[in-house]
Structures are given as C-alpha cells and as structure tokens.
Design a protein around this motif. Structure first.
Motif, PDB file in Angstrom:
ATOM      1  N   LEU A 118      41.212  27.660  41.888  1.00 25.04           N
ATOM      2  CA  LEU A 118      41.810  28.966  42.174  1.00 25.04           C
ATOM      3  C   LEU A 118      43.106  29.136  41.387  1.00 25.04           C
ATOM      4  CD1 LEU A 118      41.393  28.915  46.046  1.00 25.04           C
ATOM      5  CD2 LEU A 118      40.060  30.304  44.445  1.00 25.04           C
ATOM      6  N   PRO A 119      43.485  30.378  41.072  1.00 25.73           N
ATOM      7  CA  PRO A 119      44.737  30.602  40.344  1.00 25.73           C
ATOM      8  C   PRO A 119      45.957  30.636  41.256  1.00 25.73           C
ATOM      9  CG  PRO A 119      43.631  32.683  40.666  1.00 25.73           C
ATOM     10  CD  PRO A 119      42.709  31.629  41.245  1.00 25.73           C
ATOM     11  N   PHE A 120      45.763  30.324  42.525  1.00 29.81           N
ATOM     12  CA  PHE A 120      46.875  30.278  43.475  1.00 29.81           C
ATOM     13  C   PHE A 120      46.601  29.164  44.477  1.00 29.81           C
ATOM     14  CE2 PHE A 120      43.659  33.127  45.114  1.00 29.81           C
ATOM     15  CZ  PHE A 120      43.533  32.766  46.435  1.00 29.81           C
ATOM     16  N   ASP A 121      47.658  28.739  45.141  1.00 26.13           N
ATOM     17  CA  ASP A 121      47.536  27.723  46.184  1.00 26.13           C
ATOM     18  C   ASP A 121      47.062  28.419  47.463  1.00 26.13           C
ATOM     19  OD1 ASP A 121      47.937  25.885  48.260  1.00 26.13           O
ATOM     20  OD2 ASP A 121      49.648  24.972  47.249  1.00 26.13           O
ATOM     21  N   PRO A 122      45.873  28.093  47.980  1.00 28.88           N
ATOM     22  CA  PRO A 122      45.367  28.808  49.158  1.00 28.88           C
ATOM     23  C   PRO A 122      46.194  28.551  50.417  1.00 28.88           C
ATOM     24  CG  PRO A 122      43.947  26.948  48.621  1.00 28.88           C
ATOM     25  CD  PRO A 122      44.917  27.085  47.482  1.00 28.88           C
ATOM     26  N   ALA A 123      47.039  27.537  50.404  1.00 26.36           N
ATOM     27  CA  ALA A 123      47.859  27.249  51.580  1.00 26.36           C
ATOM     28  C   ALA A 123      49.084  28.155  51.677  1.00 26.36           C
ATOM     29  CB  ALA A 123      48.308  25.789  51.563  1.00 26.36           C
ATOM     30  N   ASN A 124      49.562  28.642  50.516  1.00 30.94           N
ATOM     31  CA  ASN A 124      50.808  29.411  50.557  1.00 30.94           C
ATOM     32  C   ASN A 124      50.857  30.568  49.566  1.00 30.94           C
ATOM     33  OD1 ASN A 124      51.473  28.129  48.006  1.00 30.94           O
ATOM     34  ND2 ASN A 124      52.066  26.319  49.195  1.00 30.94           N
ATOM     35  N   GLY A 125      49.838  30.722  48.765  1.00 34.98           N
ATOM     36  CA  GLY A 125      49.777  31.875  47.870  1.00 34.98           C
ATOM     37  C   GLY A 125      50.555  31.736  46.579  1.00 34.98           C
ATOM     38  N   ARG A 126      51.208  30.606  46.342  1.00 34.28           N
ATOM     39  CA  ARG A 126      51.980  30.456  45.106  1.00 34.28           C
ATOM     40  C   ARG A 126      51.043  30.412  43.902  1.00 34.28           C
ATOM     41  NH1 ARG A 126      55.935  25.466  46.131  1.00 34.28           N
ATOM     42  NH2 ARG A 126      53.966  24.628  46.931  1.00 34.28           N
ATOM     43  N   LEU A 127      51.411  31.169  42.866  1.00 32.93           N
ATOM     44  CA  LEU A 127      50.584  31.259  41.673  1.00 32.93           C
ATOM     45  C   LEU A 127      50.607  29.934  40.918  1.00 32.93           C
ATOM     46  CD1 LEU A 127      48.923  33.602  40.446  1.00 32.93           C
ATOM     47  CD2 LEU A 127      50.849  34.006  38.883  1.00 32.93           C
ATOM     48  N   ARG A 128      49.432  29.496  40.482  1.00 36.45           N
ATOM     49  CA  ARG A 128      49.315  28.333  39.621  1.00 36.45           C
ATOM     50  C   ARG A 128      49.326  28.839  38.181  1.00 36.45           C
ATOM     51  NH1 ARG A 128      44.408  25.874  43.353  1.00 36.45           N
ATOM     52  NH2 ARG A 128      45.725  24.630  44.768  1.00 36.45           N
ATOM     53  N   ASP A 129      50.452  28.723  37.533  1.00 32.47           N
ATOM     54  CA  ASP A 129      50.638  29.386  36.244  1.00 32.47           C
ATOM     55  C   ASP A 129      49.634  28.937  35.199  1.00 32.47           C
ATOM     56  OD1 ASP A 129      52.776  30.845  37.228  1.00 32.47           O
ATOM     57  OD2 ASP A 129      54.269  29.371  36.592  1.00 32.47           O
ATOM     58  N   ASP A 130      49.309  27.648  35.179  1.00 28.07           N
ATOM     59  CA  ASP A 130      48.382  27.149  34.162  1.00 28.07           C
ATOM     60  C   ASP A 130      46.988  27.724  34.356  1.00 28.07           C
ATOM     61  OD1 ASP A 130      48.226  25.704  36.564  1.00 28.07           O
ATOM     62  OD2 ASP A 130      47.475  23.900  35.582  1.00 28.07           O
ATOM     63  N   VAL A 131      46.573  27.867  35.613  1.00 27.59           N
ATOM     64  CA  VAL A 131      45.248  28.435  35.885  1.00 27.59           C
ATOM     65  C   VAL A 131      45.258  29.936  35.634  1.00 27.59           C
ATOM     66  CG1 VAL A 131      43.411  28.677  37.603  1.00 27.59           C
ATOM     67  CG2 VAL A 131      44.872  26.641  37.605  1.00 27.59           C
ATOM     68  N   TRP A 132      46.328  30.596  36.019  1.00 24.02           N
ATOM     69  CA  TRP A 132      46.425  32.039  35.802  1.00 24.02           C
ATOM     70  C   TRP A 132      46.352  32.378  34.318  1.00 24.02           C
ATOM     71  CZ3 TRP A 132      45.254  36.366  37.652  1.00 24.02           C
ATOM     72  CH2 TRP A 132      45.855  37.552  37.233  1.00 24.02           C
ATOM     73  N   LYS A 133      46.905  31.522  33.460  1.00 27.43           N
ATOM     74  CA  LYS A 133      46.818  31.743  32.022  1.00 27.43           C
ATOM     75  C   LYS A 133      45.364  31.696  31.547  1.00 27.43           C
ATOM     76  CE  LYS A 133      51.451  30.122  30.825  1.00 27.43           C
ATOM     77  NZ  LYS A 133      52.245  29.049  30.171  1.00 27.43           N
ATOM     78  N   ARG A 134      44.552  30.868  32.189  1.00 26.20           N
ATOM     79  CA  ARG A 134      43.126  30.822  31.834  1.00 26.20           C
ATOM     80  C   ARG A 134      42.453  32.141  32.184  1.00 26.20           C
ATOM     81  NH1 ARG A 134      41.231  25.374  34.711  1.00 26.20           N
ATOM     82  NH2 ARG A 134      39.182  26.026  33.929  1.00 26.20           N
ATOM     83  N   TRP A 135      42.826  32.722  33.315  1.00 25.22           N
ATOM     84  CA  TRP A 135      42.311  34.045  33.674  1.00 25.22           C
ATOM     85  C   TRP A 135      42.774  35.077  32.657  1.00 25.22           C
ATOM     86  CZ3 TRP A 135      41.124  36.068  39.095  1.00 25.22           C
ATOM     87  CH2 TRP A 135      40.545  35.071  39.889  1.00 25.22           C
ATOM     88  N   GLN A 136      44.060  35.075  32.343  1.00 27.10           N
ATOM     89  CA  GLN A 136      44.597  36.078  31.435  1.00 27.10           C
ATOM     90  C   GLN A 136      43.942  36.027  30.063  1.00 27.10           C
ATOM     91  OE1 GLN A 136      48.857  35.117  31.950  1.00 27.10           O
ATOM     92  NE2 GLN A 136      49.098  37.248  32.593  1.00 27.10           N
ATOM     93  N   ALA A 137      43.540  34.830  29.640  1.00 25.12           N
ATOM     94  CA  ALA A 137      42.874  34.705  28.342  1.00 25.12           C
ATOM     95  C   ALA A 137      41.556  35.456  28.298  1.00 25.12           C
ATOM     96  CB  ALA A 137      42.646  33.230  28.017  1.00 25.12           C
ATOM     97  N   LEU A 138      40.993  35.789  29.463  1.00 26.59           N
ATOM     98  CA  LEU A 138      39.728  36.518  29.545  1.00 26.59           C
ATOM     99  C   LEU A 138      39.920  37.957  29.999  1.00 26.59           C
ATOM    100  CD1 LEU A 138      37.608  33.630  31.065  1.00 26.59           C
ATOM    101  CD2 LEU A 138      37.349  34.616  28.779  1.00 26.59           C
ATOM    102  N   ASP A 139      41.158  38.422  30.025  1.00 29.62           N
ATOM    103  CA  ASP A 139      41.469  39.808  30.352  1.00 29.62           C
ATOM    104  C   ASP A 139      41.231  40.659  29.112  1.00 29.62           C
ATOM    105  OD1 ASP A 139      42.681  42.267  30.903  1.00 29.62           O
ATOM    106  OD2 ASP A 139      44.393  41.377  31.927  1.00 29.62           O
TER     107      ASP A 139
END
Length: 340
Positions: free
Chosen positions: A242-263
């Motif tokens: 997941l691009p965020f920590d499901p326990a607290n909602g904090r964004l995982r920047d490295d994973v989010w960058k993988r999403w953004q690469a497919l935007d």
C-alpha cells in the motif's frame, strides 16, 4: 425510447478468448474471457472493404456482459453503438468490447505481478485475434481505444505504453492526477480498517466475499484502494504494498512515487513523441466528478499542451456516474480520425 431489446441494424458477435497471458495469473482468475465484436451495417457487403477498429475498456468492477444491462429510460451501450453507426453520420467502424475484470475489481489494463498481464492480453492477444478474423485496417493508425473511469485510464496509458498498437484515444473521466483522485480515500480506508477489520485487508476481503458485495459503506473505498495498489505497487512475488501505512495513514513516499510514475499526467512528458503521433485525443468529464477526474482531465490536457499535442477537451454538467450518453461522442470522434 422503447424499454425492451431493440434488434440492431449492425450485429454483435460473441467469442471466447483463451489467454496465455492470463494463464496462471496470481489471483487465479479465469484465463478464458468473453469478447464481443460489433460489426456496422453493411459489413461484409463489399469483400474488399476494410474498417477502422475501436476497443472499449470498462471501468472498475466492469465485466463485458454488463454493457447489455438497461437503466430506466435509457438505451443500453450496445444500442447506442448501433444507433451511432446505423445513423450514417460517422464512418463505419468495428467496435470491440473487452473483458479485463479481476477478482479485486479490475486490472487498470496494466501488467502487474499482483493481478496479471492485462496489457499483454489486450495488445498481444485480443488485437491480433480481431485482426485475423475481421476486415480491419490492421495498422495502429486505424486502431483506437476508449473507456470511462479506470477504462479511461487504460485508454490514456495503453497507447503510451504500446505505441505500436493504438493510434488514437478517448477518455471519459479517466483516472488521472492521482493525488486528487486517490489520496482522498486514504483517511476513509484507514478508519474502516481500524474500526471494522483490525487494520487488516485480509479480514476485509474475507468479509467482503462472505456477503452480498457493496452492502457496507466502506466496501467501495477499500476495494478501490487495494485494487489500485495491486495494479500500481505489487511486488515481484505478487504481494501488494500500500502507498500508506494502514495503521495511521502516513504516506509511504517510496511507494507513492511508484504510483505517480503510472499517473497519465506525469507520464505524458516522457511519451511526448508517441502522443504527438496520435491521430486524435478526446477527453471529457463531468464538472462535478466525485473523484475530481474533471480536474485530472484538465491536468492531462495541460501536459499535452506543454508538449505540443493537439487534443479535444469537453467538460459538462454531470458527476462521475450515468454519463454513458457521452460514449457515442468519443466513438464518433475516433471513427472520423481512424478511417481512411
């Protein structure tokens, strides 16, 4: 508008594709898939005539037989397709209705170790299948792709990823500008996981599959978040990050960058030459889209403008749902640009 089946003036033919690309997929979803092909009136009358082809991609949770469902006071999408091409106002074209459903809801028409090789399935199996059996113009300049929502996302990115296959695109409210269409779901997903599922997506899926789907308020959000992660940030072993920590909602920047690469918005500059080579790009969305996809369409259009790509963008008074009446506009646009 008659509320019953109307015999088409063209015809629909049904096939089953046995896909090597989907065989052994990580979700154990069927590798045999239905495929519907629409042939316009007069198809076959002239054995030498060949036609442009347009591939139609569905949104999240779509499966191909849903196209034939009727809403009150509205024609079905196949009826709209037939009405468009029977009307004689646009060049005739072959229209292909794709099934890319997964047990997580969808595939985003990408190759992913979390869902399967749906990009290859579309480009390397379905397209050759159609070209071999029908009188298509088999060059990419005469082949287009269109869709809505996740299907609109596919319509934007597939021609960038496979420029050898498609020569024009149309997107209705396609997923784009991910920070506006996906991140707003994070807080709702974290709360639902915390309050109902002990923070576990495994528990969500076990519950979801034990009862009628979408009978809980959080079902749509949790399905969407997890399905997108399976498409955008699955690991080589098929596990989903997941691009965020499901326990607290904090964004995982490295994973989010993988999403953004497919935007699509962020992909455009890196595929500028391909986008300039397309014979047409049509974008539209409702001005009140609940997922901010009107803003996403505008952002994608702005990127196109910066790299010198012509496009058509239309915003209209509607939300995300119930916009199937817009589909013939895109089909007509593509038929005009792909024919001849």
């Amino acid at each position: 508008m008659k509320p019953w089946h109307v015999e088409p003036k063209g015809r629909f033919e049904q096939h089953t594709i046995s896909s090597r690309a989907l065989a052994g997929n990580p979700l154990d979803d069927p590798a045999e898939r239905p495929l519907w092909v629409y042939l316009p009136p007069g198809y076959g009358d002239d054995p030498d005539r060949r036609y442009a082809s347009i591939y139609v991609l569905q949104g999240l949770t779509g499966q191909v037989d849903m196209w034939f469902s009727r809403s009150a006071f509205r024609p079905t999408t196949p009826e709209r397709i037939d009405e468009l091409f029977a009307g004689g106002t646009v060049p005739p074209a072959i229209v292909v209705l794709i099934d890319a459903w997964t047990s997580l809801g969808g595939s985003q028409f990408l190759n992913s170790p979390g869902t399967g090789r749906y990009l290859d399935y579309l480009c390397d199996e379905i397209v050759p299948f159609v070209d071999q059996r029908y009188a298509t113009l088999p060059e990419r300049e005469h082949r287009g792709v269109t869709g809505k929502s996740s299907g609109g996302y596919g319509a934007m990115v597939v021609p960038m990823l496979r420029p050898d296959v498609f020569g024009a695109l149309a997107s209705h409210a396609g997923d784009a500008l991910f920070e506006l269409c996906y991140l707003p779901d994070v807080s709702a997903a974290v709360r639902a996981l915390r309050d109902d599922y002990d923070g576990s997506f495994d528990k969500f899926w076990a519950d979801f599959r034990s009862r009628p789907a979408f009978t809980k308020k959080s079902d749509g959000t949790l399905l969407n978040v997890y399905c997108m992660a399976a498409c955008y940030s699955a690991e080589p072993d098929g596990s989903v990050t997941l691009p965020f920590d499901p326990a607290n909602g904090r964004l995982r920047d490295d994973v989010w960058k993988r999403w953004q690469a497919l935007d699509p918005v962020r992909m455009a500059k890196g595929h500028a030459e391909t986008l300039r080579s397309l014979r047409g790009i049509y974008l539209d969305a409702g001005k009140h889209d609940e997922y901010n996809l009107d803003v996403g369409a505008t952002a994608f259009a702005a990127e196109l403008e910066e790299i010198g790509v012509e496009y058509t963008l239309e915003l209209f008074d509607a939300g995300h749902g119930g916009i199937e009446y817009r589909y013939p506009l895109a089909l007509g646009f593509l038929a005009e640009r792909l024919s001849g």
